[in-house]
Design an enzyme around this catalytic site. Structure first.
Site, PDB file in Angstrom:
ATOM      1  N   GLY A  11     -17.119  15.986 -36.757  1.00  0.00           N
ATOM      2  CA  GLY A  11     -18.022  17.032 -36.292  1.00  0.00           C
ATOM      3  C   GLY A  11     -17.507  18.445 -36.482  1.00  0.00           C
ATOM      4  CB  SER A  12     -14.686  19.987 -38.303  1.00  0.00           C
ATOM      5  OG  SER A  12     -14.870  19.603 -39.630  1.00  0.00           O
ATOM      6  CG  ASN A  13     -18.861  20.915 -42.055  1.00  0.00           C
ATOM      7  OD1 ASN A  13     -18.897  21.989 -42.645  1.00  0.00           O
ATOM      8  ND2 ASN A  13     -18.116  19.897 -42.472  1.00  0.00           N
ATOM      9  CE  LYS A  90     -25.993   2.448 -40.349  1.00  0.00           C
ATOM     10  NZ  LYS A  90     -24.831   2.735 -39.473  1.00  0.00           N
ATOM     11  CG  ASN A 106     -25.494  15.664 -47.170  1.00  0.00           C
ATOM     12  OD1 ASN A 106     -24.918  15.658 -46.085  1.00  0.00           O
ATOM     13  ND2 ASN A 106     -25.048  14.973 -48.215  1.00  0.00           N
ATOM     14  CG  HIS A 108     -21.235  15.031 -51.728  1.00  0.00           C
ATOM     15  ND1 HIS A 108     -21.320  13.790 -51.132  1.00  0.00           N
ATOM     16  CD2 HIS A 108     -20.407  14.893 -52.785  1.00  0.00           C
ATOM     17  CE1 HIS A 108     -20.584  12.935 -51.825  1.00  0.00           C
ATOM     18  NE2 HIS A 108     -20.015  13.575 -52.827  1.00  0.00           N
ATOM     19  CG  ASP A 149     -24.419  12.032 -52.311  1.00  0.00           C
ATOM     20  OD1 ASP A 149     -24.657  12.630 -51.246  1.00  0.00           O
ATOM     21  OD2 ASP A 149     -23.522  11.178 -52.424  1.00  0.00           O
ATOM     22  CD  GLU A 177     -17.201  20.134 -46.305  1.00  0.00           C
ATOM     23  OE1 GLU A 177     -17.448  19.233 -47.099  1.00  0.00           O
ATOM     24  OE2 GLU A 177     -16.820  19.914 -45.138  1.00  0.00           O
TER      25      GLU A 177
HETATM   26  C1  GRF Z   1     -17.677  16.860 -44.641  1.00  0.00           C
HETATM   27  O1  GRF Z   1     -16.520  16.937 -45.423  1.00  0.00           O
HETATM   28  C2  GRF Z   1     -18.898  16.833 -45.519  1.00  0.00           C
HETATM   29  O2  GRF Z   1     -18.664  17.232 -46.809  1.00  0.00           O
HETATM   30  C3  GRF Z   1     -19.321  15.409 -45.528  1.00  0.00           C
HETATM   31  O3  GRF Z   1     -18.846  14.845 -44.350  1.00  0.00           O
HETATM   32  C4  GRF Z   1     -17.742  15.574 -43.866  1.00  0.00           C
HETATM   33  C5  GRF Z   1     -17.946  15.812 -42.420  1.00  0.00           C
HETATM   34  O4  GRF Z   1     -16.806  16.349 -41.823  1.00  0.00           O
HETATM   35  N1  GRF Z   1     -20.732  15.281 -45.708  1.00  0.00           N
HETATM   36  P1  GRF Z   1     -16.884  16.845 -40.334  1.00  0.00           P
HETATM   37  O5  GRF Z   1     -17.345  15.668 -39.483  1.00  0.00           O
HETATM   38  O6  GRF Z   1     -17.839  17.977 -40.280  1.00  0.00           O
HETATM   39  O7  GRF Z   1     -15.505  17.268 -39.979  1.00  0.00           O
END
Ligand code: GRF
Length: 203
Positions: A11-13, A90, A106, A108, A149, A177
């Site tokens: 969940g860091s993003n 999923k 999304n 990637h 993707d 990201e």
């Molecule tokens: C990210 O690296 C993103 O590219 C991919 O899943 C990862 C999620 O990382 N879709 P986080 O859970 O946000 O740390």
């Protein structure tokens, strides 16, 4: 905008997006988190920030059509403008993808179409990039379509791979990201992402 985040991992993003909202960089609100992993850090983050959480676990449905309907109804009932996938592995139900066409994005961790598709997520991607001795990797932010993707690409940014091991490469990619995912969300807020007739993106 009301944003729904889909996340099942670290969940860091997701956390970074919340930070950009609290700093005022983004004007939107995350009004829903959907996850299939109740014990994930992403769910904990939503909990800590008083964000409504819906856990939808496909395995608990005997009827796939019922699962699809529940998924769609949950999103429909929250008045969502943009669905942001951030570490949700999923595949989404087709009825969700169809109804929210060009409203689901999304991120990637590679330069798609390279190193995308089923099974290509997280460290699997970085390992494959290093094994293939690629000189470049990076991020792709794209619309979500029925296949993994393969939706229209909104944005890509590359970095040099150099002699990185997979952990270091992941850190470098995640830094991209955190910088660019909020910026692209901001373009949606400002309605700066427009689809031309031929579905080429213009900014
Ligand atoms: C990210 O690296 C993103 O590219 C991919 O899943 C990862 C999620 O990382 N879709 P986080 O859970 O946000 O740390």
């Amino acid at each position: 905008m009301n944003i729904c985040v889909l996340a099942s991992g670290k969940g860091s993003n997701f956390n970074n997006i919340l930070q950009k909202i609290s700093e005022g960089f983004l004007k939107s609100k995350v009004t829903l988190l959907i996850s299939d992993k109740p014990d994930s850090n992403a769910v904990q983050i939503a909990h800590d920030n008083n964000i409504p959480i819906e856990i939808i676990n496909k395995e608990l449905f005997s009827d796939v059509k019922e699962y699809d309907k529940v998924f769609l109804n949950v999103i429909n009932s929250h008045n969502i403008d943009l669905i942001v996938m951030a570490g949700y592995i999923k595949k989404l139900p087709d009825i969700v993808v169809d109804k929210y066409e060009h409203k689901i994005i999304n991120i990637h961790p590679s330069l798609l179409p390279a190193y995308g598709g089923k099974g290509m997520y997280g460290m699997n991607v970085h390992r494959a990039v290093i094994n293939a001795q690629e000189k470049l990797s990076g991020i792709t932010i794209h619309f979500v379509t029925r296949d993994y993707d393969s939706g229209e690409i909104i944005f890509q940014k590359s970095i040099d791979v150099e002699n990185d091991d997979e952990n270091f490469l992941m850190e470098k990619v995640q830094a991209l990201e955190y910088k660019y995912y909020p910026e692209i969300i901001k373009l949606f807020e400002e309605e700066k992402i427009k689809l031309k007739q031929n579905f080429n993106m213009s900014f």
